[in-house]
Scaffold this active site. Structure first.
Site, PDB file in Angstrom:
ATOM      1  CG  HIS A 384       1.007  11.108  -6.998  1.00 40.23           C
ATOM      2  ND1 HIS A 384       1.308   9.790  -7.178  1.00 40.23           N
ATOM      3  CD2 HIS A 384       0.241  11.178  -5.878  1.00 40.23           C
ATOM      4  CE1 HIS A 384       0.776   9.084  -6.194  1.00 40.23           C
ATOM      5  NE2 HIS A 384       0.122   9.898  -5.391  1.00 40.23           N
ATOM      6  CD  GLU A 625      -3.324   3.236  -0.328  1.00 35.94           C
ATOM      7  OE1 GLU A 625      -3.538   4.086  -1.190  1.00 35.94           O
ATOM      8  OE2 GLU A 625      -2.389   3.304   0.478  1.00 35.94           O
ATOM      9  CG  ASP A 649      -2.628   3.458  -4.837  1.00 39.10           C
ATOM     10  OD1 ASP A 649      -2.109   3.276  -5.953  1.00 39.10           O
ATOM     11  OD2 ASP A 649      -2.150   4.211  -3.983  1.00 39.10           O
ATOM     12  CB  CYS A 696      -8.513  10.449   1.759  1.00 31.96           C
ATOM     13  SG  CYS A 696      -7.434   9.019   1.682  1.00 31.96           S
TER      14      CYS A 696
END
Ligand code: PEP
Ligand code: MG
Length: 777
Positions: A384, A625, A649, A696
């Site tokens: 992240h 995901e 993911d 996304c």
């Protein structure tokens, strides 16, 4: 492993007393001692001495591979002539140690001289040693050296001895790799005119930058304290003395509290602590270092390390244990020192944030106008922190495992987010070259800014809207300016992460409302809370062995409907009267989960309607995901309004590669054929159900992937603000026809690298080289 044990001679089973528990303890001690050695040569000398003594063998030696060669050099020995160290060299094709290096395999012989590869080296003063055990020292598939033990008799070493030596070789490999870099770093610190030290890592976020390192470190971990100086010696000493006094009082209180709980003989430990705290070794040592110009935490780090080492070396086991107490004491003092130090922290212009494992919160502490790059020893491009760096448009290098973090404070760094490397103390030429590239990048961004007003349509008229991913409200302005057609993903967990408790419904509403209004009438996709995995909340600790396969995303919120309902109510109320809210559920792995989530969404809306609010039903979507969701795409799509693929993911679950694990980061590849097949399958499922599907995950921002997704027929992409115009550039440069051709070709290929090369070349040929390498072209 080559094991030759002659059958005619009796095989002596030596060291019968050395049972595994004994070996384990010995091993632990050796690893600890060697690990705390000051230099690599001290570590090697210690290692050979301890191994020889512990195993009672005649010889223990370490050979290291000479740089860029297929030759070994004897670096340390116990048992052979010391003068031979640094002199005896042998090729990989010479002698038994050479054989170990050549095969990268253990060689275990009871009678070495009878082996065809045996070679006698008279300069070592060696006698006729029969037994030979050589273990390769390997780091990441590269042989760094060989660890050897030898015995005069014809013996076969016990299996536990082989295991112990192999374990030591693994430990040694990591230290050697670290030393390769920190050795150069030491030379640099000694003032040698060493420049352009390259530290490799992984590309985290594209772009290049030059700046000054600011090291972020785990509080209360002495080893992580960076080198830093002070200009106010007296103030620094005062702060340190106050910290010591606080620790003294704290220990006294614990001592008293423990009366009646712990027997007196245990409580003497506190007296020992008090004595150490008063000792001149510790206090005087720290004062002396501060007077020499060190910052209090660094002075404490070095004094504690030196003091603890003298105890480490003592023979008496009781006294040796005291080293642990000293380190503990050091940590206690440090924890009192740091809150003060943090207050006075300021950031240089052009800060490069450097750390072992940088958290999103640490990144958020730095004023964005000062931050130019991020470098983390752990993590990968899908961590992240890397995602945040891309959102901020700054380069990130991740997984620079051998980063001598604590030595970098204040140093000039070049960060190359394309190649995934940093250059410490760049020379004039290197700095000039990177300054040019950085300038070109700014120019390219400026040139591309004109695309903001242009639609994302291919030259042959295929429309591929580009949305923006967000998690920070600061993104709104630039996102609006960059011409995003809405928000494709708003990660609601970030506002949860920077608070000290779950935000209430009333606290969440203005946050969401601001976003929904700013983009109105364009859609804004609010994803429900996706905590767990690598996004823990400080006030909601979840400890699991496999957090990515555990209680995460929708699994937590379905188990805590009160949290889920609070958030959904806040979303629905925030969207009242606007009609542009899209809700998105993360981590859905089954139809049941989705049905339950939809039920709760319906319930929240009904409650609000009953309360008199005018709430229309929002568009509702599912993230794809988890691999099971790919297979279920059609069923899931029938229940909702749209699907959105979270490739970050999806790739980790599909390829079984932890997205934050540096060691396996090279396996995390968005161009893996299996990933492309999954993306195609998910798209076909959605379209069979007559629903749109978007991407996304970060992959949507990779220029080569844009071509493939365009070819597959995805209905839109959602990318970071910084990547938006670049993605539009690709869409506006490739016809759907060309994208289809490239996709068809890519789908015939079995190697991710070949697919990536195909796409990079296509981009370069189309004049978009600036998207795949530093600079403009
Ligand atoms: C993803 O997994 O691709 C995604 C967009 O979600 P996150 O990165 O927040 O896990
Ligand atoms: Mg995800």
């Amino acid at each position: 492993m080559e094991t030759i044990v002659s059958a005619e001679e009796p095989v002596i089973k030596p060291h019968a007393s050395m049972q595994p528990p004994f070996l384990l303890k010995t091993l632990q001690r050796i690893v600890e001692e060697v690990g705390s050695a000051e230099s690599i040569s001290e570590a090697l000398n210690l290692l050979v001495a301890r191994v020889r003594a512990a195993l009672g063998v005649n010889v223990c030696s370490v050979y290291l591979v000479m740089p860029d060669s297929q030759r070994l050099l004897l670096m340390a020995t116990e048992g052979l002539k010391r003068e031979a160290v640094g002199r005896v060299r042998l090729g990989f094709d010479e002698g038994l140690a050479g054989l170990v290096a050549q095969r990268a395999e253990i060689v275990h012989l009871d009678d070495a001289p009878s082996h065809p590869r045996y070679k006698f080296f008279p300069e070592t003063g060696e006698q006729s040693y029969h037994a030979f055990l050589g273990v390769p020292i390997i780091h990441r598939r590269r042989v760094l050296g060989v660890l050897v033990i030898r015995q005069r008799e014809r013996v076969c070493f016990d299996e536990s001895v082989v295991a112990m030596l192999s374990t030591l070789a693994v430990q040694l490999a990591a230290s050697l790799r670290q030393a390769e870099l920190s050795g150069e770093m030491q030379r640099l610190l000694r003032g040698e005119r060493l420049t352009d030290l390259i530290v490799p890592g992984l590309p985290g976020a594209p772009s290049v930058a030059i700046g000054t390192a600011r090291v972020t470190y785990a509080q209360a971990d002495l080893n992580k304290i960076p080198d830093r100086g002070t200009t106010d010696v007296e103030a620094e000493i005062r702060v340190f003395d106050e910290a010591v006094e606080q620790v003294r009082l704290e220990l006294e209180q614990i001592h008293q509290r423990m009366a009646g709980v712990l027997p007196e003989e245990e409580r003497v430990l506190f007296d020992a602590y008090a004595m150490m705290l008063a000792s001149n070794h510790l206090i005087g040592g720290v004062h002396k270092r501060i007077r020499q110009g060190q910052w209090a935490p660094t002075a404490l780090r070095d004094t504690v390390s030196q003091y603890a080492r003298t105890f480490d070396e003592m023979d008496d086991p009781y006294l040796r244990e005291r080293a642990v107490d000293i380190r503990d004491l050091g940590r206690r003092i440090l924890s009192k020192l740091l809150p003060h130090e943090r207050e006075i922290e300021s950031f240089p212009d052009n800060t490069v944030l450097v750390g072992d494992d940088i958290s999103v919160a640490e990144l958020g502490e730095i004023p964005p106008d000062k931050l130019v790059a991020v470098v983390s020893a752990r993590g990968s491009s899908s961590s992240h922190v890397a995602i945040m760096a891309r959102a901020l448009g700054i380069p990130a290098v991740m997984g620079a495992e051998n980063l001598p973090v604590s030595r970098l404070e204040g140093r000039e760094l070049v960060v190359d987010g394309y190649q995934g490397q940093l250059i410490v103390q760049p020379s004039r030429q290197v700095r000039r070259e990177y300054a040019r590239l950085a300038r070109e990048e700014r120019e390219l961004a400026k040139d591309l800014s004109s695309l903001a007003r242009q639609p994302a349509i291919t030259p042959d008229g295929f429309n591929m809207p580009v949305y923006v991913n967000s998690g920070l409200l600061g993104d709104v302005e630039p996102a609006l300016k960059s011409g995003a057609e809405g928000v494709g993903l708003y990660r609601t967990e970030f506002p949860y992460m920077v608070r000290s408790s779950f935000p209430s419904e009333e606290e969440q509403i203005p946050l969401y409302r601001q976003l929904l209004e700013a983009f109105h009438p364009r859609p804004v996709t609010l994803r429900t809370l996706d905590i767990g995995g690598d996004k823990p909340l400080p006030y909601f600790p979840v400890h699991e062995d496999n957090p990515f396969l555990g209680w995460r995303g929708i699994r937590i919120t379905l188990d805590h409907p009160e949290l889920f309902l609070t958030q959904i109510r806040a979303m629905l109320r925030a969207g009242a009267g606007l009609g542009n809210l899209r809700v998105l559920f993360p981590m859905i792995s089954s139809v049941d989960e989705l049905d339950e989530a939809c039920k709760l969404l319906g319930r929240a809306r009904n409650e609000l309607l009953e309360e008199g609010a005018d709430i229309s039903a929002p568009q509702c979507g599912v993230m794809i995901e988890v691999p099971s969701a790919v297979y279920l795409a059609e069923s899931l799509a029938r229940r909702v309004d749209y699907l959105s693929v979270g490739t970050n993911d999806l790739i980790q679950y599909l390829l079984a590669v932890d997205r934050n694990n540096t060691r396996v980061a090279s396996l995390y590849n968005p161009f893996h054929p299996a990933v492309l097949m999954a993306l195609k399958q998910a798209m076909e499922g959605a379209h069979r159900a007559g629903k749109p599907i978007y991407v996304c995950g970060e992959m949507a921002g990779y220029p080569g992937a844009v071509i493939l997704l365009l070819g597959m027929g995805y209905d839109g992409l959602s990318v970071s603000v910084a990547g938006l115009t670049r993605v539009k550039w690709v869409i506006r440069s490739f016809t759907r026809q060309r994208a289809l051709e490239l996709l068809d070709l890519a789908l015939t290929m079995e190697s991710p690298q070949r697919i990536q090369t195909l796409l990079d070349n296509a981009l370069i040929e189309a004049g978009l080289g600036g998207l795949v390498r530093p600079g403009k072209r």
